[in-house]
Design a protein around this motif. Structure first.
Motif, short mmCIF file in Angstrom:
data_model
loop_
_atom_site.label_atom_id
_atom_site.label_comp_id
_atom_site.label_asym_id
_atom_site.label_seq_id
_atom_site.Cartn_x
_atom_site.Cartn_y
_atom_site.Cartn_z
N GLY A 113 0.57 -1.43 -0.10
CA GLY A 113 -0.01 0.22 0.08
C GLY A 113 0.95 1.03 0.17
N ASN A 114 -0.16 1.97 0.76
CA ASN A 114 1.18 3.50 0.89
C ASN A 114 1.64 3.11 2.03
OD1 ASN A 114 2.10 6.52 1.16
ND2 ASN A 114 0.31 7.30 -0.58
N PRO A 115 3.05 3.53 2.47
CA PRO A 115 3.76 3.76 2.87
C PRO A 115 3.09 4.72 4.22
CG PRO A 115 5.14 3.10 1.62
CD PRO A 115 4.20 3.85 0.80
N ASN A 116 2.85 6.43 3.77
CA ASN A 116 2.49 6.83 4.48
C ASN A 116 1.01 6.40 5.56
OD1 ASN A 116 3.57 10.10 4.09
ND2 ASN A 116 2.03 10.05 1.96
N GLU A 117 0.37 5.75 5.41
CA GLU A 117 -0.23 4.78 6.39
C GLU A 117 -0.01 4.24 6.90
OE1 GLU A 117 -3.29 3.24 3.82
OE2 GLU A 117 -3.82 5.75 2.22
N GLU A 118 0.81 3.88 6.60
CA GLU A 118 1.84 2.98 8.31
C GLU A 118 1.61 3.35 9.45
OE1 GLU A 118 5.24 0.66 7.34
OE2 GLU A 118 6.56 1.71 9.20
N VAL A 119 1.00 2.73 10.79
CA VAL A 119 1.04 3.00 11.78
C VAL A 119 2.49 2.06 12.62
CG1 VAL A 119 -0.53 3.49 14.75
CG2 VAL A 119 -1.01 3.73 11.85
#
Lengths: 102, 474
Positions: free
Chosen positions: B395-401
């Motif tokens: 996915g988009n690493p921006n959404e990693e938590v």
């Protein structure tokens, strides 16, 4: 399990009980003790679970609860992670244009 | 000798134990206030570059290959705007005896311990440095104890940390494994007192000076290969020693025009001393949990004055996600034929992104790699993450938590280094200085020190001081 004097063993200790932990420790960590594991040569015959003394590889004497004889490394490559396969496939496609260019 | 070995007892003898175990009287460099003479400390207790090269050369350390990553460069140019995409190089530090750049730090520390007549060395580390100290101790015939934060309260440990313990034992070291907590320092002090061994601290002047050869070699190898210095050097940043030593080595080579970038894995929200969060992290070093606190307060380390002072040298500081680093680690193996450990590739992931901001004729260097193998490989790290309830997907690493998921980029174009606000970190460091030393007014000497220690200006430091109502006595 029985262990004999001279066996290479693993011992366990409680270093600090939960009420002795440092003030800056977060609450979840404060609930549990600080534990330690050390390996060494057993100084006397004993059963697993007993308090024993060992001499470590550097020559220190340490006491603790005997928990294992000839302790083994149990880490490995883990379970296969199929996601990783896709990365190489995709990158080769970007770089070399996929099967049409092979 | 019936000494009080309780937590309070040991901690009260902290300074006395430390002084015996490191052989440096830090008072000699103190001015009695915030300032201390950093360069004098490095000069009088460290080694010259020439001495370090000799010590390291004798111990099989250094002169590692500098490799151009042509396929990764090509890949980044596929994504970058036209004309952009710098040439990416990597310094293959995995070629050192213990498999990482840490052999450089350890070679000097262990040599120094031997010269001073210590029988053994102790280091507190879960990481590559432990293996490096153990390897160098083996070469020099000294005993070695490594104290390691290894397990949570359920006895679960990261495969990466357990592999490093195995490696230390392979070199003949004793490994003391502990559960999570900052009291590791207490056990460390207790062992130093009990054994009389040398404190092979990561943060001593010899430890940091040992890395200077890395920066120096980078400059020299580029001059030989390309006839010029690189434009950007990216260093994975944890405790700050890697970046500090590399930058000092570049300066000693006269390569002072090189931009020095620090890169850490973003582990925002995970507490470093939390038993419950310990195994939710998929990186045990090179992450913000070390990078930010050590940058904003370097003297939190295991010596009175840390020689690792990254804010003195850093030009830019970026973060990268866990998923991005795992992805780049796989990319390095798949298209460059180099299978290396993930933590060292933090700077690789950052460099891949930054290269796309630079022109094609520019050069960016990743200044380290580390060894890999069972346990210390992306496969067991990801497998362990899944076992600990971490969701893994593309996915988009921006959404990693951090602590919840690891997102592998759907496409390499999604790999984007994020800038940290360096001015904010510098202000935070200055605030820590006045708070910890309890200052309401500081001297001109302190002011000058803070300017140097933050690579900033008199105006910048004065403004940061005014935020805490601190005045400068002129």
């Amino acid at each position: 399990m029985k262990a004999s004097k001279g066996d290479w063993v693993l011992i366990h200790n409680i270093v600090l009980c939960s009420n002795e932990r440092a003030p800056q420790v977060p609450d979840d960590t404060k609930k549990v003790p600080l534990e330690s594991w050390v390996k060494g040569f057993l100084q006397h015959d004993a059963e697993v679970g007993e308090e024993v003394q060992v001499r470590t590889i550097t020559g220190r004497l340490e006491k603790g609860k005997l928990i294992d004889v000839n302790p083994t490394y149990k880490h490995n490559y883990g379970n296969f992670v199929p996601e990783l396969l896709q990365i190489g496939i995709k990158l080769r496609k970007i770089l070399y244009g996929g099967e049409a260019n092979e | 000798m019936n000494r009080d070995v309780s937590y309070a007892g040991i901690m009260s003898r902290r300074n006395e134990i430390m002084k015996k175990a490191i052989g440096i009287d830090y008072k000699a460099f103190e001015s009695g206030s915030i300032a201390f003479d950093y360069e004098k400390m490095m000069r009088e207790t460290g080694y010259t570059l020439e001495e370090m090269q000799k010590i390291q050369g004798n111990a099989g350390v250094g002169n590692t290959p500098l490799l151009e990553l042509k396929n990764l460069t090509k890949l980044s140019r596929e994504i970058a705007p036209k004309g952009k995409g710098a040439r990416i190089f990597i310094k293959d530090e995995a070629a050192n005896p213990s498999g990482s750049f840490k052999a450089r730090r350890a070679a000097n520390a262990v040599y120094h311990a031997k010269r001073l007549g210590y029988k053994g060395v102790i280091a507190a580390t879960s990481g590559n440095y432990g293996a490096a100290v153990a390897s160098q101790a083996a070469i020099n015939g000294l005993k070695c104890i490594i104290v390691q934060e290894c397990y949570d309260s359920k006895g679960m440990g990261q495969p990466e940390i357990i592999e490093k313990a195995r490696k230390c034992e392979a070199y003949g070291a004793e490994v003391v494994q502990l559960t999570v907590g900052p009291e590791l320092f207490y056990t460390f002090l207790k062992l130093l007192e009990e054994t009389g061994y040398f404190n092979a601290s990561l943060y001593s002047p010899f430890g940091i000076a040992g890395v200077e050869t890395l920066g120096y070699e980078i400059a020299m190898q580029f001059r030989e290969k390309e006839g010029r210095d690189p434009d950007v050097v990216v260093c994975t940043n944890a405790g700050g020693g890697n970046l500090t030593g590399t930058a000092r080595g570049l300066i000693k080579a006269g390569a002072d025009g090189v931009e020095v970038v620090g890169a850490s894995v973003n582990l925002k929200g995970l507490h470093m001393a939390s038993d419950m969060q310990f195994n939710k992290k998929s990186f045990t070093t090179g992450h913000t949990g070390f990078g930010i606190p050590f940058a904003t307060w370097p003297d939190r380390s295991d010596v009175p004055r840390s020689a690792a002072r990254p804010l003195r040298y850093i030009d830019r500081y970026v973060t990268i996600t866990q998923g991005e680093v795992f992805y780049m680690t796989e990319a390095l193996a798949q298209i460059e034929g180099l299978e290396r450990g993930p933590a060292g590739n933090t700077s690789l992931a950052a460099a891949f992104s930054i290269a796309q901001e630079l022109d094609e004729n520019q050069i960016i260097v990743v200044q380290e790699t580390e060894y890999t193998g069972a346990g210390k490989h992306i496969q067991p790290q990801l497998s362990f993450a899944k076992d600990n309830g971490i969701h893994i997907r593309f996915g988009n690493p921006n959404e990693e938590v951090p602590g919840e998921n690891i997102i592998l980029p759907e496409h390499p174009k999604l790999i984007k280094a994020k800038d940290l606000d360096l001015d904010k970190l510098k202000r935070s460091y200055i605030h820590h200085c006045v708070e910890i030393y309890e200052k309401k007014e500081i001297s001109l000497e302190d002011l000058e020190f803070l300017v140097q220690d933050t690579k900033s200006s008199v105006e910048f430091v004065k403004k940061a001081l005014s935020e805490k109502d601190v005045i400068v006595l002129e």
